[in-house]
Design a protein around this motif. Structure first.
Motif, PDB file in Angstrom:
ATOM      1  N   GLU A 119       2.852   2.119   2.153  1.00  0.00           N
ATOM      2  CA  GLU A 119       1.409   1.885   2.099  1.00  0.00           C
ATOM      3  C   GLU A 119       0.997   1.490   0.684  1.00  0.00           C
ATOM      4  N   HIS A 120      -0.144   0.809   0.590  1.00  0.00           N
ATOM      5  CA  HIS A 120      -0.638   0.422  -0.738  1.00  0.00           C
ATOM      6  C   HIS A 120      -0.950   1.656  -1.584  1.00  0.00           C
ATOM      7  N   GLY A 121      -1.377   2.763  -0.951  1.00  0.00           N
ATOM      8  CA  GLY A 121      -1.649   3.990  -1.700  1.00  0.00           C
ATOM      9  C   GLY A 121      -0.385   4.612  -2.270  1.00  0.00           C
ATOM     10  N   PHE A 122       0.701   4.556  -1.502  1.00  0.00           N
ATOM     11  CA  PHE A 122       1.984   5.068  -1.976  1.00  0.00           C
ATOM     12  C   PHE A 122       2.471   4.228  -3.151  1.00  0.00           C
ATOM     13  N   ALA A 123       2.338   2.911  -3.027  1.00  0.00           N
ATOM     14  CA  ALA A 123       2.762   2.027  -4.109  1.00  0.00           C
ATOM     15  C   ALA A 123       1.996   2.340  -5.397  1.00  0.00           C
ATOM     16  N   ALA A 124       0.699   2.611  -5.279  1.00  0.00           N
ATOM     17  CA  ALA A 124      -0.102   2.962  -6.452  1.00  0.00           C
ATOM     18  C   ALA A 124       0.370   4.266  -7.073  1.00  0.00           C
ATOM     19  N   LEU A 125       0.781   5.215  -6.234  1.00  0.00           N
ATOM     20  CA  LEU A 125       1.274   6.497  -6.738  1.00  0.00           C
ATOM     21  C   LEU A 125       2.596   6.307  -7.486  1.00  0.00           C
ATOM     22  N   MET A 126       3.456   5.423  -6.995  1.00  0.00           N
ATOM     23  CA  MET A 126       4.699   5.124  -7.698  1.00  0.00           C
ATOM     24  C   MET A 126       4.420   4.513  -9.066  1.00  0.00           C
ATOM     25  N   ARG A 127       3.427   3.659  -9.138  1.00  0.00           N
ATOM     26  CA  ARG A 127       3.077   3.071 -10.437  1.00  0.00           C
ATOM     27  C   ARG A 127       2.535   4.145 -11.378  1.00  0.00           C
ATOM     28  N   GLU A 128       1.719   5.053 -10.852  1.00  0.00           N
ATOM     29  CA  GLU A 128       1.199   6.136 -11.695  1.00  0.00           C
ATOM     30  C   GLU A 128       2.328   7.007 -12.218  1.00  0.00           C
ATOM     31  N   ALA A 129       3.389   7.139 -11.425  1.00  0.00           N
ATOM     32  CA  ALA A 129       4.553   7.923 -11.836  1.00  0.00           C
ATOM     33  C   ALA A 129       5.466   7.152 -12.784  1.00  0.00           C
ATOM     34  N   GLN A 130       5.071   5.934 -13.165  1.00  0.00           N
ATOM     35  CA  GLN A 130       5.847   5.058 -14.037  1.00  0.00           C
ATOM     36  C   GLN A 130       7.202   4.715 -13.417  1.00  0.00           C
ATOM     37  N   CYS A 131       7.190   4.541 -12.090  1.00  0.00           N
ATOM     38  CA  CYS A 131       8.413   4.225 -11.351  1.00  0.00           C
ATOM     39  C   CYS A 131       8.247   2.983 -10.480  1.00  0.00           C
ATOM     40  N   GLY A 132       7.245   2.171 -10.741  1.00  0.00           N
ATOM     41  CA  GLY A 132       6.940   1.080  -9.847  1.00  0.00           C
ATOM     42  C   GLY A 132       7.403  -0.294 -10.282  1.00  0.00           C
ATOM     43  N   ASP A 133       8.027  -0.416 -11.452  1.00  0.00           N
ATOM     44  CA  ASP A 133       8.373  -1.747 -11.965  1.00  0.00           C
ATOM     45  C   ASP A 133       9.323  -2.499 -11.038  1.00  0.00           C
ATOM     46  N   ARG A 134      10.421  -1.850 -10.640  1.00  0.00           N
ATOM     47  CA  ARG A 134      11.398  -2.538  -9.787  1.00  0.00           C
ATOM     48  C   ARG A 134      10.828  -2.760  -8.385  1.00  0.00           C
ATOM     49  N   MET A 135      10.040  -1.805  -7.906  1.00  0.00           N
ATOM     50  CA  MET A 135       9.371  -1.969  -6.618  1.00  0.00           C
ATOM     51  C   MET A 135       8.492  -3.209  -6.615  1.00  0.00           C
ATOM     52  N   ASP A 136       7.709  -3.386  -7.686  1.00  0.00           N
ATOM     53  CA  ASP A 136       6.827  -4.547  -7.770  1.00  0.00           C
ATOM     54  C   ASP A 136       7.610  -5.844  -7.957  1.00  0.00           C
ATOM     55  N   ARG A 137       8.770  -5.741  -8.594  1.00  0.00           N
ATOM     56  CA  ARG A 137       9.568  -6.933  -8.865  1.00  0.00           C
ATOM     57  C   ARG A 137      10.387  -7.360  -7.644  1.00  0.00           C
ATOM     58  N   GLU A 138      10.961  -6.394  -6.939  1.00  0.00           N
ATOM     59  CA  GLU A 138      11.894  -6.701  -5.862  1.00  0.00           C
ATOM     60  C   GLU A 138      11.333  -6.463  -4.463  1.00  0.00           C
ATOM     61  N   GLY A 139      10.274  -5.674  -4.358  1.00  0.00           N
ATOM     62  CA  GLY A 139       9.712  -5.370  -3.047  1.00  0.00           C
ATOM     63  C   GLY A 139       9.078  -6.588  -2.397  1.00  0.00           C
ATOM     64  N   GLU A 140       9.083  -6.600  -1.074  1.00  0.00           N
ATOM     65  CA  GLU A 140       8.512  -7.702  -0.301  1.00  0.00           C
ATOM     66  C   GLU A 140       7.093  -7.320   0.121  1.00  0.00           C
ATOM     67  N   ILE A 141       6.108  -8.064  -0.342  1.00  0.00           N
ATOM     68  CA  ILE A 141       4.730  -7.825   0.078  1.00  0.00           C
ATOM     69  C   ILE A 141       4.515  -8.470   1.444  1.00  0.00           C
ATOM     70  N   HIS A 142       4.116  -7.650   2.411  1.00  0.00           N
ATOM     71  CA  HIS A 142       3.878  -8.151   3.762  1.00  0.00           C
ATOM     72  C   HIS A 142       2.400  -8.014   4.103  1.00  0.00           C
TER      73      HIS A 142
END
Length: 390
Positions: free
Chosen positions: A49-72
């Motif tokens: 979910e977009h809320g989960f993705a935001a939480l990963m970014r807040e945890a400073q763990c979202g860089d690879r997710m944003d780089r490699e994840g597929e936005i659907h």
């Protein structure tokens, strides 16, 4: 040993909470029954979910997710030999989901905890929760012949359905709700090009199927199978042939097949435990609730638990305010039950139930027809799929 929060369970829920609290200066010790390699070998869903993705970014763990994840921004439902698309972006007010494997997400969290020298202890045995009703609870575990004690302020049980945490709540306090579905999902991971850039959920008279992906070179496919089936009953050629039968011709014709990297059968279950806290113990994720994977709510429901618990603990330690902690179970369960309803509805809509009467089958067909005839119905599906607000 002494810490503020002892977290039991080294999956994504426990790791995410530990990471978020660390960034706020709150000390944690995380205990995991298995090795890190074992945890990272588990193949799980990865629609965020977009809320989960935001939480990963807040945890400073979202860089690879944003780089490699597929936005659907949508997905397809196949039925009656045709494909209909649910436009998530249109019907949810501009939101979307990110397809990013849970294994990769967990790897990112592990690396963050390691980078910040987080205290994560693996291969622990005989974990016991003690004095939960007191102001000084503690956890013990065995390391070889030694019994190690961890004194803490609170305990968070994120150790899954079979973990020890939920069992520590007295039986006269805990109430459990459960539904076992009469089928499972046979899943295959293959190093093949995905058949579709977006997920395809397929309703077919032979049973449900799902075409998913982990990347542009890694595909994940599922078919509904009877509970009594085993992986040995489904050699690769039989799986691919059955999957093709359950897809519209235009999709089946472009399906790329290959050897299974991983193959497993998961039974489908709905489960909720209430309350999600007892004295100094809080439950999160699969320790408290499980959904069928149809609506991709499992990991996301766990993330919402962590959101509520994280903010409650921060309020407690920073502001001396326990309102959010005291209300944690009620807030978490309100969202959990909505996720349960959505997962139950998606499962009921798309699967073949062998015991259904002709009347029930007609209702199922009518429900699907109504979905694609109503803008409001498609909006409700999209709203739930991208994630309700925390």
């Amino acid at each position: 040993m002494k810490t503020q929060i002892c977290i039991i369970g080294g999956g994504p829920s426990g790791l995410l909470l530990s990471q978020l609290l660390h960034l706020k200066g709150i000390d944690t010790i995380l205990l995991e029954r298995h090795s890190r390699e074992y945890v990272l070998s588990r193949i799980r869903a990865g629609v965020l979910e977009h809320g989960f993705a935001a939480l990963m970014r807040e945890a400073q763990c979202g860089d690879r997710m944003d780089r490699e994840g597929e936005i659907h921004e949508g997905f397809f439902i196949a039925h009656d030999g045709r494909l209909d698309r649910i436009d998530l972006h249109k019907y949810s007010g501009g939101n979307s989901v990110i397809v990013y494997g849970q294994t990769e997400l967990t790897r990112d969290l592990y690396e963050a905890r390691e980078r910040m020298k987080g205290n994560v202890i693996h291969n622990v045995e005989d974990v016991h929760l003690n004095d939960l009703a007191s102001d000084a609870p503690y956890v013990t575990y065995r390391d070889g012949d030694a019994i190690i004690r961890i004194d803490c302020d609170y305990i968070v049980g994120a150790d899954g359905f079979h973990g020890v945490s939920r069992k520590a709540i007295p039986k006269d306090v805990l109430r459990e709700y459960e539904r076992i579905y009469p089928f499972g999902w046979l899943g295959v991971l293959s190093r093949t090009k995905p058949v579709s850039p977006e997920l395809i959920y397929s309703k077919h008279e032979r049973g449900f199927a799902l075409c998913s992906l982990r990347s542009q070179i890694l595909s994940r496919y599922y078919i509904q199978v009877p509970l009594e089936d085993s992986v040995e009953d489904w050699p690769d050629h039989a799986f691919w042939a059955e999957l093709q039968r359950r897809l519209p011709d235009e999709v089946a014709g472009r399906l790329e097949t290959g050897p299974a990297i991983e193959k497993s059968i998961a039974p489908l279950r709905s489960f909720v435990a209430e309350p999600m806290c007892y004295k100094r113990l809080f439950l999160a994720g699969d320790a408290a609730h499980i959904v069928p994977p149809t609506g991709a709510r499992g990991l996301n429901s766990a993330a919402s638990d962590i959101y509520y618990l994280y903010h409650g603990l921060v309020d407690h330690y920073r502001n001396g305010d326990d309102a959010r902690l005291d209300g944690y179970s009620d807030r978490a369960l309100a969202r959990v039950w909505k996720a349960q309803r959505f997962s139950w509805w998606m499962t009921t809509l798309l699967h073949r139930f062998p015991a259904n009467s002709p009347y029930e089958n007609k209702l199922q067909e009518t429900d699907l027809q109504y979905l694609f005839s109503s803008e409001l119905a498609k909006g409700s599906l999209a709203e739930n799929y991208v994630g309700l607000p925390f």
